[in-house]
Design a protein around this motif. Sequence first.
Motif, mmCIF file in Angstrom:
data_model
loop_
_atom_site.group_PDB
_atom_site.id
_atom_site.type_symbol
_atom_site.label_atom_id
_atom_site.label_comp_id
_atom_site.label_asym_id
_atom_site.label_seq_id
_atom_site.Cartn_x
_atom_site.Cartn_y
_atom_site.Cartn_z
ATOM 1 N N SER A 175 0.828 -1.206 0.000
ATOM 2 C CA SER A 175 0.000 0.000 0.000
ATOM 3 C C SER A 175 0.864 1.258 0.000
ATOM 4 C CB SER A 175 -0.920 0.000 1.225
ATOM 5 O OG SER A 175 -0.167 0.152 2.419
ATOM 6 N N GLU A 176 0.276 2.357 -0.460
ATOM 7 C CA GLU A 176 0.992 3.633 -0.455
ATOM 8 C C GLU A 176 1.237 4.127 0.967
ATOM 9 O OE1 GLU A 176 -0.884 6.549 -2.838
ATOM 10 O OE2 GLU A 176 -0.831 5.377 -4.693
ATOM 11 N N HIS A 212 12.163 5.578 -0.462
ATOM 12 C CA HIS A 212 11.215 6.678 -0.294
ATOM 13 C C HIS A 212 11.613 7.583 0.870
ATOM 14 C CE1 HIS A 212 7.206 8.582 0.411
ATOM 15 N NE2 HIS A 212 7.132 8.483 -0.903
#
Length: 385
Positions: A175-176, A212
């Motif tokens: 999931s983000e 990220h």
Amino acid sequence: MSNSHPLRPFTAVGEIDHVHILSEHIGALLIGEEYGDVTFVVEKKRFPAHRVILAARCQYFRALLYGGMRESQPEAEIPLQDTTAEAFTMLLKYIYTGRATLTDEKEEVLLDFLSLAHKYGFPELEDSTSEYLCTILNIQNVCMTFDVASLYSLPKLTCMCCMFMDRNAQEVLSSEGFLSLSKTALLNIVLRDSFAAPEKDIFLALLNWCKHNSKENHAEIMQAVRLPLMSLTELLNVVRPSGLLSPDAILDAIKVRSESRDMDLNYRGMLIPEENIATMKYGAQVVKGELKSALLDGDTQNYDLDHGFSRHPIDDDCRSGIEIKLGQPSIINHVRILLWDRDSRSYSYFIEVSMDELDWVRVIDHSQYLCRSWQKLYFPARVCR
């Protein structure tokens, strides 16, 4: 006159309770913006308010508005950071009326609203908002909800998020929201034995998180990966090319995997508290034993020689038994069994657990006892299949 008006709470004879009218009248002050003597500025939006109402409802505002600081000056404008206008609107409504509507708000607004309830000291509002968030958890919001619940030490909401993530581990990893987790929340999730996704998937998700969040300590993150649970092919073709783990760490994992007994490896397993996981509902099956379906769906009240229980022949070398394969690796610490008790015979038995049907660990040994009827057995929690 009747006291049963639908908007009027029931009160005993001789008691007057018009709290709902009080709430409406004070709430009208907020809507009408009359007699305001302080203004809050949130996201360039102005919110006129009344010092005495804020001070009466909230110790934080009492100290802020009557503590002799700059904000206590008449007609002061107070900028508020780290919140949104939508969440602050909801908070003011709650302060003035004691009411808040959560059902039509986005999760981000609800989490901001929860943070305001925590910051300004409204424990009842914090609890009620947490309870509502528990009911709307999904793959898209569970990570950010867990992050906030961990930050504010909200045990019930934290627990519900963990249970949801455990049962949807692989979807959570992709999931983000997973990429936006704080480092502390991330480690709290993946270090748990009950976060039972394949180790390769956990590694790849952590690898994406590191890309990220490039400023974080990646070595600390990668220590959460249980390398000995990965195959040699995965270690060489997935972990090694990433460059995030040293060759020595990979060799150490191969050494542990090759030299340790299987049941000593730090496996992950599904945790489903207070439920019988040895049932077809959870994908379990009897792989050895007679009347295989009876073990999982047997009638423990009306059983006889032909139905309602599973059995196995008793031989001299004790190689026969009943073997149950669970639907997925699971954490268990309790087994409850019913031994045949429709005559005077007693039985001796032992219980072993395994992940691969080769390496078995004995968790209960009643081979020297004479037992019958219900057996309620507890042992240190183990991951097994």
